[in-house]
Design a protein around this motif. Structure first.
Motif, PDB file in Angstrom:
ATOM      1  N   ASN A  71       0.859  -1.186   0.000  1.00  0.00           N
ATOM      2  CA  ASN A  71       0.000   0.000   0.000  1.00  0.00           C
ATOM      3  C   ASN A  71       0.890   1.228   0.000  1.00  0.00           C
ATOM      4  O   ASN A  71       1.993   1.194   0.543  1.00  0.00           O
ATOM      5  CB  ASN A  71      -0.909   0.043   1.221  1.00  0.00           C
ATOM      6  CG  ASN A  71      -1.998  -1.017   1.191  1.00  0.00           C
ATOM      7  OD1 ASN A  71      -2.412  -1.494   2.233  1.00  0.00           O
ATOM      8  ND2 ASN A  71      -2.470  -1.407   0.016  1.00  0.00           N
ATOM      9  N   LEU A  72       0.416   2.297  -0.599  1.00  0.00           N
ATOM     10  CA  LEU A  72       1.149   3.561  -0.602  1.00  0.00           C
ATOM     11  C   LEU A  72       0.335   4.565   0.195  1.00  0.00           C
ATOM     12  O   LEU A  72      -0.702   5.041  -0.261  1.00  0.00           O
ATOM     13  CB  LEU A  72       1.381   4.048  -2.032  1.00  0.00           C
ATOM     14  CG  LEU A  72       2.424   5.154  -2.215  1.00  0.00           C
ATOM     15  CD1 LEU A  72       3.787   4.662  -1.733  1.00  0.00           C
ATOM     16  CD2 LEU A  72       2.509   5.598  -3.658  1.00  0.00           C
ATOM     17  N   GLN A  94      -4.622   6.594   1.399  1.00  0.00           N
ATOM     18  CA  GLN A  94      -3.819   5.688   0.592  1.00  0.00           C
ATOM     19  C   GLN A  94      -4.148   5.880  -0.887  1.00  0.00           C
ATOM     20  O   GLN A  94      -5.293   6.163  -1.253  1.00  0.00           O
ATOM     21  CB  GLN A  94      -4.061   4.228   0.994  1.00  0.00           C
ATOM     22  CG  GLN A  94      -3.583   3.915   2.388  1.00  0.00           C
ATOM     23  CD  GLN A  94      -3.636   2.439   2.726  1.00  0.00           C
ATOM     24  OE1 GLN A  94      -2.908   1.980   3.584  1.00  0.00           O
ATOM     25  NE2 GLN A  94      -4.497   1.684   2.086  1.00  0.00           N
ATOM     26  N   LEU A  95      -3.130   5.727  -1.713  1.00  0.00           N
ATOM     27  CA  LEU A  95      -3.324   5.806  -3.146  1.00  0.00           C
ATOM     28  C   LEU A  95      -4.245   4.680  -3.589  1.00  0.00           C
ATOM     29  O   LEU A  95      -4.057   3.521  -3.199  1.00  0.00           O
ATOM     30  CB  LEU A  95      -1.978   5.697  -3.856  1.00  0.00           C
ATOM     31  CG  LEU A  95      -2.014   5.781  -5.386  1.00  0.00           C
ATOM     32  CD1 LEU A  95      -2.407   7.183  -5.836  1.00  0.00           C
ATOM     33  CD2 LEU A  95      -0.661   5.400  -5.972  1.00  0.00           C
ATOM     34  N   THR A 129      -4.041  -1.786  -3.398  1.00  0.00           N
ATOM     35  CA  THR A 129      -2.904  -2.699  -3.284  1.00  0.00           C
ATOM     36  C   THR A 129      -2.200  -2.788  -4.633  1.00  0.00           C
ATOM     37  O   THR A 129      -2.842  -3.039  -5.655  1.00  0.00           O
ATOM     38  CB  THR A 129      -3.364  -4.090  -2.830  1.00  0.00           C
ATOM     39  OG1 THR A 129      -4.032  -3.974  -1.572  1.00  0.00           O
ATOM     40  CG2 THR A 129      -2.174  -5.020  -2.667  1.00  0.00           C
ATOM     41  N   PHE A 130      -0.879  -2.582  -4.617  1.00  0.00           N
ATOM     42  CA  PHE A 130      -0.113  -2.514  -5.853  1.00  0.00           C
ATOM     43  C   PHE A 130       1.137  -3.392  -5.757  1.00  0.00           C
ATOM     44  O   PHE A 130       1.521  -3.836  -4.665  1.00  0.00           O
ATOM     45  CB  PHE A 130       0.285  -1.062  -6.151  1.00  0.00           C
ATOM     46  CG  PHE A 130      -0.872  -0.110  -6.110  1.00  0.00           C
ATOM     47  CD1 PHE A 130      -1.782  -0.062  -7.143  1.00  0.00           C
ATOM     48  CD2 PHE A 130      -1.065   0.732  -5.021  1.00  0.00           C
ATOM     49  CE1 PHE A 130      -2.864   0.805  -7.101  1.00  0.00           C
ATOM     50  CE2 PHE A 130      -2.133   1.603  -4.966  1.00  0.00           C
ATOM     51  CZ  PHE A 130      -3.041   1.644  -6.014  1.00  0.00           C
ATOM     52  N   VAL A 131       1.755  -3.611  -6.902  1.00  0.00           N
ATOM     53  CA  VAL A 131       2.939  -4.460  -6.992  1.00  0.00           C
ATOM     54  C   VAL A 131       4.121  -3.618  -7.452  1.00  0.00           C
ATOM     55  O   VAL A 131       4.005  -2.849  -8.425  1.00  0.00           O
ATOM     56  CB  VAL A 131       2.704  -5.632  -7.966  1.00  0.00           C
ATOM     57  CG1 VAL A 131       3.955  -6.503  -8.070  1.00  0.00           C
ATOM     58  CG2 VAL A 131       1.517  -6.466  -7.523  1.00  0.00           C
ATOM     59  N   ILE A 132       5.256  -3.756  -6.766  1.00  0.00           N
ATOM     60  CA  ILE A 132       6.494  -3.109  -7.193  1.00  0.00           C
ATOM     61  C   ILE A 132       7.078  -3.926  -8.338  1.00  0.00           C
ATOM     62  O   ILE A 132       7.471  -5.084  -8.156  1.00  0.00           O
ATOM     63  CB  ILE A 132       7.498  -3.021  -6.025  1.00  0.00           C
ATOM     64  CG1 ILE A 132       6.879  -2.275  -4.830  1.00  0.00           C
ATOM     65  CG2 ILE A 132       8.775  -2.341  -6.474  1.00  0.00           C
ATOM     66  CD1 ILE A 132       6.594  -0.824  -5.092  1.00  0.00           C
ATOM     67  N   MET A 270       3.708   0.729   2.663  1.00  0.00           N
ATOM     68  CA  MET A 270       3.222  -0.109   3.754  1.00  0.00           C
ATOM     69  C   MET A 270       3.286  -1.582   3.368  1.00  0.00           C
ATOM     70  O   MET A 270       2.819  -1.985   2.302  1.00  0.00           O
ATOM     71  CB  MET A 270       1.778   0.265   4.113  1.00  0.00           C
ATOM     72  CG  MET A 270       1.592   1.736   4.487  1.00  0.00           C
ATOM     73  SD  MET A 270       2.588   2.242   5.899  1.00  0.00           S
ATOM     74  CE  MET A 270       1.925   1.172   7.164  1.00  0.00           C
ATOM     75  N   MET A 271       3.890  -2.379   4.259  1.00  0.00           N
ATOM     76  CA  MET A 271       3.981  -3.825   4.088  1.00  0.00           C
ATOM     77  C   MET A 271       3.672  -4.496   5.415  1.00  0.00           C
ATOM     78  O   MET A 271       3.656  -3.860   6.470  1.00  0.00           O
ATOM     79  CB  MET A 271       5.378  -4.229   3.591  1.00  0.00           C
ATOM     80  CG  MET A 271       5.733  -3.697   2.208  1.00  0.00           C
ATOM     81  SD  MET A 271       7.368  -4.266   1.678  1.00  0.00           S
ATOM     82  CE  MET A 271       7.130  -6.055   1.672  1.00  0.00           C
ATOM     83  N   GLY A 272       3.440  -5.809   5.359  1.00  0.00           N
ATOM     84  CA  GLY A 272       3.214  -6.560   6.568  1.00  0.00           C
ATOM     85  C   GLY A 272       4.519  -6.840   7.295  1.00  0.00           C
ATOM     86  O   GLY A 272       5.612  -6.730   6.727  1.00  0.00           O
ATOM     87  N   VAL A 273       4.393  -7.184   8.543  1.00  0.00           N
ATOM     88  CA  VAL A 273       5.548  -7.545   9.368  1.00  0.00           C
ATOM     89  C   VAL A 273       5.392  -9.003   9.783  1.00  0.00           C
ATOM     90  O   VAL A 273       4.286  -9.561   9.725  1.00  0.00           O
ATOM     91  CB  VAL A 273       5.657  -6.633  10.615  1.00  0.00           C
ATOM     92  CG1 VAL A 273       5.891  -5.199  10.195  1.00  0.00           C
ATOM     93  CG2 VAL A 273       4.389  -6.724  11.465  1.00  0.00           C
TER      94      VAL A 273
END
Length: 293
Positions: A71-72, A94-95, A129-132, A270-273
């Motif tokens: 997430n951005l 968020q974007l 939700t996006f992909v790098i 933003m990412m999960g931990v």
């Protein structure tokens, strides 16, 4: 204008044709409903798909990698004293993609070109939700580095695999409200879809170039071709087809008196931990509350 005085049950005029027409209309309606081809069914299916909860990629080393689902997020305004009475300070957003109402009614996936918005919904779903994605051939799993060009893409299948894009503002193409550089999602990659990450502190950007980008940390999201930063237009809100009011998104660098980027240009990947895969809902809510505080 002719008005039908009698209904088919009276057996006057073309009663047989009227009965057959009503039966055919009802039969066609039932067939389309069984196949899910009615407009209200298509809209509800796409809306449900857009807002389904998703799991972000887990950052086990604290870094952002190519192929990660992210997430951005732009944190909310810290200085709440500059806002006038009865005007709420800018919230976390968020974007997110913002499809047109016609595409929501007819399409089964997100289609480009598609607008963007700053959604106040902080949960991970298909909209935000996006992909790098690599733009220089870097394989998946390798960390993203400061100054390295990349694509920000929507998810596959229902996501449409669209690329975040921007171009210089002109009289015929710009953001609707702010008139700054427009930001959209397009189906094909090009030099207009290349972005890079810059360090949050402008005095340290040269030193950090080439170093891996950490997750869940403030960064500057820069458009490589125009050298403008992704921004939230906090003074301009628009109503979306989903019935919510969301911030306009543009590419425009806002600088303060110290030549540093303002809060509207601050973003977090933003990412999960570790642990989110076991308790995804609880950990996501804890992350959102921590970020908001």
């Amino acid at each position: 204008m002719s008005v039908r005085t009698y209904n088919p049950s009276v057996r006057v005029g073309n009663w047989n044709e009227d009965i057959q027409l009503e039966e055919d209309t009802l039969k066609d309606f039932l067939e389309r409903r069984e196949k899910g081809e009615l407009l209200y069914q298509k809209r509800s299916q796409l809306q449900q798909t857009l807002f389904d909860r998703l799991q972000l990629s887990i950052s086990r080393d604290g870094l952002v990698h190519f192929g990660d689902k992210v997430n951005l997020r732009c944190p909310g305004a810290r200085d709440k004293t500059k806002f006038f009475a009865h005007v709420e300070p800018r919230a976390d957003c968020q974007l997110a993609v913002s499809p047109a109402i016609q595409k929501i009614l007819e399409a089964k996936k997100i289609e480009g070109p598609c607008n963007t918005a700053g959604s106040k919904e902080l949960g991970a779903n298909l909209r935000n939700t996006f992909v790098i994605t690599s733009a220089d051939g870097t394989p998946c799993g390798q960390p993203l580095r400061y100054g390295q060009k990349f694509f920000l893409c929507t998810l596959d299948n229902e996501g449409g695999s669209l690329f975040l894009s921007s171009d210089r503002a002109t009289t015929g193409k710009s953001a609707p409200r702010s008139r700054h550089q427009d930001v959209t999602y397009v189906p094909e990659p090009s030099f207009l879809t290349e972005f890079q990450i810059l360090h949050f502190n402008p005095q340290l950007r040269l030193e950090y170039e080439g170093i891996a980008v950490p997750a869940n940390t403030k960064i500057i999201f820069n458009h490589k071709y125009t050298n403008q930063n992704l921004a939230v237009e906090e003074d301009f809100c628009m109503r979306t087809p989903f019935g919510t009011r969301e911030y306009e998104i543009s590419c425009n660098t806002f600088l303060d008196s110290h030549r540093a980027d303002k809060e509207v240009n601050h973003w977090m990947i933003m990412m999960g931990v570790p642990g989110d895969e076991i308790y995804p809902v609880i950990n996501n809510e804890a992350t959102q509350s921590t970020t908001a505080s």
